[in-house]
Scaffold this motif. Structure first.
Motif, PDB file in Angstrom:
ATOM      1  N   TRP A 166       0.844  -1.197   0.000  1.00 53.94           N
ATOM      2  CA  TRP A 166       0.000   0.000   0.000  1.00 53.94           C
ATOM      3  C   TRP A 166       0.880   1.249   0.000  1.00 53.94           C
ATOM      4  O   TRP A 166       2.011   1.232   0.494  1.00 53.94           O
ATOM      5  CB  TRP A 166      -0.951   0.020   1.193  1.00 53.94           C
ATOM      6  N   HIS A 194      -3.476   3.849  -2.079  1.00 54.23           N
ATOM      7  CA  HIS A 194      -3.544   2.778  -3.073  1.00 54.23           C
ATOM      8  C   HIS A 194      -3.206   1.462  -2.390  1.00 54.23           C
ATOM      9  O   HIS A 194      -2.121   1.315  -1.822  1.00 54.23           O
ATOM     10  CB  HIS A 194      -2.556   3.048  -4.216  1.00 54.23           C
ATOM     11  N   PHE A 196      -2.905  -2.673  -2.995  1.00 52.14           N
ATOM     12  CA  PHE A 196      -2.777  -3.621  -4.108  1.00 52.14           C
ATOM     13  C   PHE A 196      -2.398  -5.012  -3.624  1.00 52.14           C
ATOM     14  O   PHE A 196      -1.615  -5.717  -4.237  1.00 52.14           O
ATOM     15  CB  PHE A 196      -1.737  -3.123  -5.132  1.00 52.14           C
ATOM     16  N   VAL A 199      -6.304  -7.071  -4.179  1.00 45.59           N
ATOM     17  CA  VAL A 199      -7.288  -6.201  -4.823  1.00 45.59           C
ATOM     18  C   VAL A 199      -6.588  -4.896  -5.189  1.00 45.59           C
ATOM     19  O   VAL A 199      -5.617  -4.495  -4.549  1.00 45.59           O
ATOM     20  CB  VAL A 199      -8.478  -5.919  -3.869  1.00 45.59           C
ATOM     21  N   ASN A 200      -7.041  -4.252  -6.259  1.00 43.19           N
ATOM     22  CA  ASN A 200      -6.481  -2.966  -6.681  1.00 43.19           C
ATOM     23  C   ASN A 200      -7.472  -1.873  -6.297  1.00 43.19           C
ATOM     24  O   ASN A 200      -8.460  -1.628  -6.992  1.00 43.19           O
ATOM     25  CB  ASN A 200      -6.235  -2.972  -8.187  1.00 43.19           C
ATOM     26  N   LEU A 201      -7.218  -1.229  -5.170  1.00 45.74           N
ATOM     27  CA  LEU A 201      -8.163  -0.267  -4.595  1.00 45.74           C
ATOM     28  C   LEU A 201      -7.510   1.106  -4.510  1.00 45.74           C
ATOM     29  O   LEU A 201      -6.438   1.265  -3.928  1.00 45.74           O
ATOM     30  CB  LEU A 201      -8.605  -0.724  -3.202  1.00 45.74           C
ATOM     31  N   HIS A 202      -8.162   2.107  -5.114  1.00 45.75           N
ATOM     32  CA  HIS A 202      -7.698   3.493  -5.074  1.00 45.75           C
ATOM     33  C   HIS A 202      -8.712   4.329  -4.287  1.00 45.75           C
ATOM     34  O   HIS A 202      -9.913   4.236  -4.530  1.00 45.75           O
ATOM     35  CB  HIS A 202      -7.561   4.067  -6.479  1.00 45.75           C
ATOM     36  N   ILE A 203      -8.198   5.138  -3.374  1.00 42.35           N
ATOM     37  CA  ILE A 203      -9.051   6.027  -2.584  1.00 42.35           C
ATOM     38  C   ILE A 203      -8.515   7.448  -2.727  1.00 42.35           C
ATOM     39  O   ILE A 203      -7.331   7.693  -2.490  1.00 42.35           O
ATOM     40  CB  ILE A 203      -9.073   5.625  -1.099  1.00 42.35           C
ATOM     41  N   SER A 248     -16.644   0.837   6.249  1.00 43.99           N
ATOM     42  CA  SER A 248     -16.258  -0.512   6.651  1.00 43.99           C
ATOM     43  C   SER A 248     -17.440  -1.260   7.240  1.00 43.99           C
ATOM     44  O   SER A 248     -17.663  -2.445   6.950  1.00 43.99           O
ATOM     45  CB  SER A 248     -15.113  -0.443   7.662  1.00 43.99           C
TER      46      SER A 248
END
Length: 353
Positions: A166, A194, A196, A199-203, A248
């Protein structure tokens, strides 16, 4: 479409767009991956230089010149891919791929009241940043627009650790005009993360702010500005944490098969496992079983005593069992006896000692 059928201009456009989209702290990784696909060193080097310049402006890439932190942004761009630092009075080019300063030149600065105020505001801002950020950087710049003097304060802190899968960036920008009595402060706080791993998660979270400050003298203005930044960033951080916690909880409720209370209580699993590993005598357990078929009774003859057995009932029949474990059989053996029963989908055990 394959890259081999694209024209050179189309390749340049695709490469630059992909590099500009690279998350903070991952520009070099994105460049190396594209080099494996493009296999044109000259083209990649030129596009990497152009996109790297934009990346530095977008994410306030920090540098260190003569022991002083410098934040690169579009406010200290001079043109021709050059940046200017007010503290060291130097202009330079920065190669993001090699992490090197190049073509350094010295410049002069007119010493006036605005420059003195810039130095005072920078000192007050450094005290705040050092007290609130693990490894934060800050910088204060001057800018003249239509004969009006402005100060731009930039704050940045990041955590780039690919080992933990991350990356995270916090940056904020604050602009106010140098006025004699009252000035308006315009700010923007930006957070990007970010993840990864699996999972590929962008905030990305941002907020724009506007506040007014009274101007008595330069020292008072610097302290009031630092307090304003502290107050607004603390409010923003608290709001972000609250929203993420709510997100969450909402995600947790969606993946559960049924609504369950979330107590947020720490469970000492080690103690529970230790208790279960003990040899128990005369344990009485109540088991609630949802059966999707017949229970293979021969495998369980010595471990349970059925009550109101209804083996011929339809699916989803609720059956109750009293499990009696003869000493010195442990609970693990009782549990193991239920393993062959592949028809059991859910079970709730209530132990009475």
């Amino acid at each position: 479409m394959s890259l081999s059928v694209l024209s050179r201009k189309e390749k340049e456009k695709v490469i630059r767009r992909l590099l500009v989209q690279a998350p903070p702290g991952e520009f070099v990784n994105a460049f190396d991956d594209l080099c494996l696909l493009i296999r044109d060193e000259k083209l990649m080097h030129h596009q990497g230089e152009c996109a790297g310049h934009q990346h530095c402006q977008k994410y306030c890439v920090p540098l260190c010149i003569d022991g002083n932190p410098v934040l690169l942004s579009h406010h200290n761009v001079m043109g021709d891919f050059r940046f200017f630092d007010y503290q060291s009075k130097l202009s330079f080019r920065f190669d993001l791929l090699q992490n090197q300063l190049r073509d350094i030149q010295s410049h002069g600065i007119i010493r006036n009241e605005t420059e003195y105020l810039r130095s005072v505001v920078l000192c007050a801002l450094k005290l705040y940043v050092n007290d609130h950020y693990p490894s934060g950087n800050c910088n204060v710049l001057r800018k003249t627009v239509k004969n009006k003097e402005f100060l731009i304060a930039c704050i940045e802190d990041h955590s780039y650790d690919n080992g933990d899968c991350w990356n995270g960036l916090w940056k904020s920008k604050w602009i106010f005009q140098v006025n004699p009595f009252l000035t308006q402060v315009t700010g923007r706080i930006f957070v990007q993360a970010h993840f990864f791993r699996c999972v590929n998660l962008h905030i990305e979270i941002s907020k724009d702010l506007k506040e007014s400050l009274e101007v008595v003298n330069q020292a008072q203005l610097a302290l009031s500005f630092a307090r304003l930044v502290e107050e607004q960033e603390n409010k923003f951080q608290a709001a972000v944490l609250e929203e993420l916690q709510e997100l969450s909880n909402e995600a947790l409720r969606k993946i559960l098969r049924r609504d369950l209370p979330v107590t947020r209580t720490l469970i000492d699993w080690q103690r529970i496992l230790s208790d279960l590993n003990l040899v128990l005598h005369g344990v009485r357990c109540s088991v609630s079983v949802w059966s999707l078929g017949h229970i293979p009774s021969p495998a369980l003859k010595h471990f349970y005593e059925p009550i109101n057995r209804n083996l011929g009932a339809a699916e989803d029949t609720l059956e109750w069992f009293v499990l009696r474990c003869p000493a010195p059989t442990s609970l693990e053996a009782c549990t193991e006896a239920l393993v062959p029963n592949t028809a059991v989908t859910e079970a709730l055990w209530v132990f009475q000692f």
